[in-house]
Design a protein around this motif. Structure first.
Motif, PDB file in Angstrom:
ATOM      1  N   GLY A  86      44.372  51.984  37.934  1.00  0.00           N
ATOM      2  CA  GLY A  86      42.855  51.324  37.489  1.00  0.00           C
ATOM      3  C   GLY A  86      43.169  50.461  36.047  1.00  0.00           C
ATOM      4  O   GLY A  86      42.189  49.653  35.726  1.00  0.00           O
ATOM      5  N   MET A  87      44.428  50.181  35.615  1.00  0.00           N
ATOM      6  CA  MET A  87      44.626  49.444  34.509  1.00  0.00           C
ATOM      7  C   MET A  87      44.535  47.739  34.851  1.00  0.00           C
ATOM      8  O   MET A  87      44.687  47.198  35.932  1.00  0.00           O
ATOM      9  CB  MET A  87      46.144  49.337  34.133  1.00  0.00           C
ATOM     10  CG  MET A  87      46.253  48.852  32.637  1.00  0.00           C
ATOM     11  SD  MET A  87      48.150  49.481  32.095  1.00  0.00           S
ATOM     12  CE  MET A  87      47.932  51.005  31.966  1.00  0.00           C
ATOM     13  N   LYS A  88      43.575  47.025  34.379  1.00  0.00           N
ATOM     14  CA  LYS A  88      43.310  45.694  34.482  1.00  0.00           C
ATOM     15  C   LYS A  88      44.482  44.837  33.794  1.00  0.00           C
ATOM     16  O   LYS A  88      44.519  44.598  32.617  1.00  0.00           O
ATOM     17  CB  LYS A  88      41.961  45.305  33.787  1.00  0.00           C
ATOM     18  CG  LYS A  88      41.477  43.925  34.460  1.00  0.00           C
ATOM     19  CD  LYS A  88      40.012  43.775  34.033  1.00  0.00           C
ATOM     20  CE  LYS A  88      39.085  42.627  34.648  1.00  0.00           C
ATOM     21  NZ  LYS A  88      37.783  42.289  34.443  1.00  0.00           N
ATOM     22  N   VAL A  89      45.159  44.211  34.609  1.00  0.00           N
ATOM     23  CA  VAL A  89      46.445  43.565  34.204  1.00  0.00           C
ATOM     24  C   VAL A  89      46.241  42.097  34.558  1.00  0.00           C
ATOM     25  O   VAL A  89      46.125  41.650  35.836  1.00  0.00           O
ATOM     26  CB  VAL A  89      47.847  44.212  34.913  1.00  0.00           C
ATOM     27  CG1 VAL A  89      48.868  43.441  34.303  1.00  0.00           C
ATOM     28  CG2 VAL A  89      47.701  45.501  34.687  1.00  0.00           C
TER      29      VAL A  89
ATOM     30  N   ALA B 160      46.847  49.102  40.201  1.00  0.00           N
ATOM     31  CA  ALA B 160      46.243  48.398  38.748  1.00  0.00           C
ATOM     32  C   ALA B 160      45.214  47.287  39.692  1.00  0.00           C
ATOM     33  O   ALA B 160      45.200  46.875  40.732  1.00  0.00           O
ATOM     34  CB  ALA B 160      47.257  47.706  38.003  1.00  0.00           C
ATOM     35  N   ASN B 161      44.509  46.842  38.624  1.00  0.00           N
ATOM     36  CA  ASN B 161      43.458  45.663  38.901  1.00  0.00           C
ATOM     37  C   ASN B 161      44.079  44.509  38.425  1.00  0.00           C
ATOM     38  O   ASN B 161      43.919  44.081  37.418  1.00  0.00           O
ATOM     39  CB  ASN B 161      42.242  46.083  38.428  1.00  0.00           C
ATOM     40  CG  ASN B 161      40.989  44.742  38.724  1.00  0.00           C
ATOM     41  OD1 ASN B 161      41.349  44.018  39.282  1.00  0.00           O
ATOM     42  ND2 ASN B 161      39.808  45.299  37.948  1.00  0.00           N
ATOM     43  N   ALA B 162      44.674  43.832  39.494  1.00  0.00           N
ATOM     44  CA  ALA B 162      45.451  42.551  39.063  1.00  0.00           C
ATOM     45  C   ALA B 162      44.543  41.222  38.739  1.00  0.00           C
ATOM     46  O   ALA B 162      43.774  40.993  39.799  1.00  0.00           O
ATOM     47  CB  ALA B 162      46.352  42.089  40.339  1.00  0.00           C
ATOM     48  N   THR B 163      44.635  40.836  37.656  1.00  0.00           N
ATOM     49  CA  THR B 163      43.444  39.738  37.567  1.00  0.00           C
ATOM     50  C   THR B 163      44.324  38.439  37.128  1.00  0.00           C
ATOM     51  O   THR B 163      44.935  38.376  36.102  1.00  0.00           O
ATOM     52  CB  THR B 163      42.638  40.111  36.055  1.00  0.00           C
ATOM     53  OG1 THR B 163      42.254  41.499  36.414  1.00  0.00           O
ATOM     54  CG2 THR B 163      41.773  39.218  35.601  1.00  0.00           C
ATOM     55  N   PRO B 164      44.075  37.280  38.006  1.00  0.00           N
ATOM     56  CA  PRO B 164      44.883  35.965  37.610  1.00  0.00           C
ATOM     57  C   PRO B 164      44.096  35.424  36.369  1.00  0.00           C
ATOM     58  O   PRO B 164      42.890  35.413  36.276  1.00  0.00           O
ATOM     59  CB  PRO B 164      44.564  35.271  38.764  1.00  0.00           C
ATOM     60  CG  PRO B 164      44.438  36.255  40.022  1.00  0.00           C
ATOM     61  CD  PRO B 164      43.639  37.387  39.375  1.00  0.00           C
ATOM     62  N   MET B 165      44.807  34.773  35.679  1.00  0.00           N
ATOM     63  CA  MET B 165      44.177  34.296  34.479  1.00  0.00           C
ATOM     64  C   MET B 165      45.113  33.157  33.841  1.00  0.00           C
ATOM     65  O   MET B 165      46.368  33.320  33.798  1.00  0.00           O
ATOM     66  CB  MET B 165      43.737  35.209  33.371  1.00  0.00           C
ATOM     67  CG  MET B 165      43.062  34.848  32.079  1.00  0.00           C
ATOM     68  SD  MET B 165      42.854  36.247  30.861  1.00  0.00           S
ATOM     69  CE  MET B 165      41.608  37.324  31.805  1.00  0.00           C
ATOM     70  N   ALA B 166      44.436  32.006  33.374  1.00  0.00           N
ATOM     71  CA  ALA B 166      45.565  31.120  32.628  1.00  0.00           C
ATOM     72  C   ALA B 166      45.946  31.593  31.406  1.00  0.00           C
ATOM     73  O   ALA B 166      45.414  32.466  30.570  1.00  0.00           O
ATOM     74  CB  ALA B 166      44.621  29.784  32.269  1.00  0.00           C
TER      75      ALA B 166
ATOM     76  N   LEU C 152      42.470  39.978  25.818  1.00  0.00           N
ATOM     77  CA  LEU C 152      43.345  41.351  25.454  1.00  0.00           C
ATOM     78  C   LEU C 152      42.337  41.870  24.241  1.00  0.00           C
ATOM     79  O   LEU C 152      42.033  43.054  23.999  1.00  0.00           O
ATOM     80  CB  LEU C 152      44.518  41.193  25.127  1.00  0.00           C
ATOM     81  CG  LEU C 152      45.646  40.911  26.194  1.00  0.00           C
ATOM     82  CD1 LEU C 152      46.923  40.433  25.584  1.00  0.00           C
ATOM     83  CD2 LEU C 152      45.742  42.161  27.175  1.00  0.00           C
ATOM     84  N   GLU C 153      42.042  40.917  23.333  1.00  0.00           N
ATOM     85  CA  GLU C 153      41.468  41.278  22.168  1.00  0.00           C
ATOM     86  C   GLU C 153      39.986  41.738  22.087  1.00  0.00           C
ATOM     87  O   GLU C 153      39.619  42.566  21.682  1.00  0.00           O
ATOM     88  CB  GLU C 153      41.378  39.839  21.211  1.00  0.00           C
ATOM     89  CG  GLU C 153      40.829  40.360  19.872  1.00  0.00           C
ATOM     90  CD  GLU C 153      40.803  38.710  18.873  1.00  0.00           C
ATOM     91  OE1 GLU C 153      41.235  39.223  17.571  1.00  0.00           O
ATOM     92  OE2 GLU C 153      40.693  37.785  19.453  1.00  0.00           O
ATOM     93  N   THR C 154      39.393  40.950  23.574  1.00  0.00           N
ATOM     94  CA  THR C 154      37.915  41.729  23.844  1.00  0.00           C
ATOM     95  C   THR C 154      37.752  42.636  24.807  1.00  0.00           C
ATOM     96  O   THR C 154      36.981  43.130  25.305  1.00  0.00           O
ATOM     97  CB  THR C 154      37.119  40.305  23.935  1.00  0.00           C
ATOM     98  OG1 THR C 154      37.777  39.708  25.431  1.00  0.00           O
ATOM     99  CG2 THR C 154      36.906  39.434  23.242  1.00  0.00           C
ATOM    100  N   LYS C 155      38.945  43.256  25.299  1.00  0.00           N
ATOM    101  CA  LYS C 155      39.139  44.383  26.125  1.00  0.00           C
ATOM    102  C   LYS C 155      38.575  43.789  27.389  1.00  0.00           C
ATOM    103  O   LYS C 155      38.474  44.599  28.234  1.00  0.00           O
ATOM    104  CB  LYS C 155      38.266  45.548  25.792  1.00  0.00           C
ATOM    105  CG  LYS C 155      38.603  46.076  24.269  1.00  0.00           C
ATOM    106  CD  LYS C 155      40.214  46.631  24.265  1.00  0.00           C
ATOM    107  CE  LYS C 155      40.579  47.144  22.727  1.00  0.00           C
ATOM    108  NZ  LYS C 155      41.793  47.430  22.673  1.00  0.00           N
ATOM    109  N   ALA C 156      38.572  42.459  27.698  1.00  0.00           N
ATOM    110  CA  ALA C 156      38.357  41.982  29.060  1.00  0.00           C
ATOM    111  C   ALA C 156      39.497  42.324  29.832  1.00  0.00           C
ATOM    112  O   ALA C 156      39.012  42.643  31.153  1.00  0.00           O
ATOM    113  CB  ALA C 156      38.015  40.463  29.053  1.00  0.00           C
ATOM    114  N   ILE C 157      40.446  42.553  29.596  1.00  0.00           N
ATOM    115  CA  ILE C 157      41.650  43.037  30.298  1.00  0.00           C
ATOM    116  C   ILE C 157      42.428  44.040  29.354  1.00  0.00           C
ATOM    117  O   ILE C 157      42.295  43.951  28.202  1.00  0.00           O
ATOM    118  CB  ILE C 157      42.725  41.813  30.800  1.00  0.00           C
ATOM    119  CG1 ILE C 157      43.033  41.053  29.474  1.00  0.00           C
ATOM    120  CG2 ILE C 157      42.111  41.024  31.652  1.00  0.00           C
ATOM    121  CD1 ILE C 157      44.347  40.075  29.976  1.00  0.00           C
TER     122      ILE C 157
END
Length: 335
Positions: free
Chosen positions: A167-170, A187-193, A201-206
């Motif tokens: 369940g971790m958004k990585v 995990a919830n794999a999240t592609p991101m620049a 990370l700061e806003t807890k979006a991931i």
């Protein structure tokens, strides 16, 4: 007097024997492209390689390094090598999978347990086999340098076992093997620049991201994370590639000097990056993060459960490559 004459004669003969080899060295300006900055350990490796070339070529072979992608991205620079319009590039293996699909083997999860395993495989028969595949694409790999192991940081919980990834958004790179790896872990794999990672990370979006210790340190991810786990889930080498078209125009002595000095640079670069990772880890700990290491038993358990990723990508990487590296690792671990 006779002894002095014999010594002088021997010295003259030695110099005359060395002269033809030195005469084969021509004035060369070797342009080396890098995507990283000059203060990266690759810079230390380039300096060591240059010092070695100075000695072997009598100062004739000079390296001009272009940092921070000044000659274009790694893929663009590599294509310039294949076209014979640029001499060399230091690049990670991942961007070149489109040119040599076999390089995707280095993206496979939990492949190496530690740097020593990686060195034995890369500097041995398997590395030689990969070098042949690179040569077929118009590229001469002078040596495998080090980008290093990637590890996990997160703000949810310590990761000590397979189930802790659930369940971790990585955030992961836009790379199919990385996506499949973390999805397989639950995990919830999240592609991101990369430039968006800190604020996400700061806003807890991931919840989490994965990178070498040096990147976690220099990007200050420790300011917005609570836990770091030494997962060693991916090891990426740097390749010091040379244009085959240009390399083939060099004298054998010049080619040998390049290969030998690339190994000298490799050893320095690996040592510096290893020391830097230790320093960065201490900074992360000093920042108050909880740091742990996956046990060898759990790492092996996760490796076994990750074999579905190996099987999924085996055809595109090449069955000979995947089976070859696993067979060599089995031998290395048995010793």
């Amino acid at each position: 007097m006779r002894k002095l004459l014999l010594t002088t004669t021997a010295l003259a003969l030695a110099c005359s024997a060395a002269a033809p080899a030195l005469a084969d060295f021509k004035a060369r300006n070797i342009r080396v492209s890098n995507g990283i900055n000059a203060d990266h350990p690759v810079g230390n490796g380039i300096k060591a390689m240059q010092a070695c070339l100075d000695e072997k070529s009598g100062g004739k072979m000079k390296i001009t390094a272009f940092w921070g992608g000044a000659l274009g991205g790694d893929l663009q620079a590599t294509q310039a090598l294949r076209s014979g319009v640029q001499e060399a590039v230091v690049t990670s293996s991942s961007p070149l999978v489109g040119i040599v699909p076999a390089l995707g083997v280095f993206d496979l999860p939990f492949l190496f347990s530690n740097p020593q395993e990686a060195y034995k495989v890369l500097d041995g028969k398997f590395g030689d086999m990969m070098n042949q595949k690179l040569e077929a694409a118009g590229l001469v790999n002078l040596a495998y340098w080090e980008n290093g192991f990637r590890n996990l940081s997160n703000s949810v919980r310590p990761v000590t076992k397979w189930e802790d990834f659930s369940g971790m958004k990585v955030r992961v790179m836009q790379n199919n093997i990385f996506l499949d790896t973390f999805q397989n872990l639950g995990a919830n794999a999240t592609p991101m620049a990369f430039g968006e990672v800190f604020s996400a990370l700061e806003t807890k979006a991931i919840d989490a991201q994965e990178n070498p210790y040096v990147t976690i340190d220099t990007s200050k991810f420790f300011e917005v994370q609570k836990y770091v786990t030494e997962t060693n889930h991916a090891y990426t080498p740097f390749l010091l590639l040379f244009s085959k078209a240009i390399f083939n125009t060099y004298a054998p002595e010049e080619q040998a000097a390049l290969r030998d000095c690339a190994v000298v640079g490799r050893d320095v670069e690996r040592q510096v990056i290893g020391d830097l990772n230790k320093t960065s880890l201490e900074k992360i700990k000093a920042a108050g993060l909880q740091v742990n290491t996956l046990s060898p038993e759990e790492q092996q358990r996760i490796r076994e459960k990750s074999m579905v990723v190996y099987e999924k990508h085996k055809a595109e990487i090449g069955p000979d490559v995947v089976d070859g590296i696993l067979a060599e690792l089995k031998q290395v671990r048995a010793k």
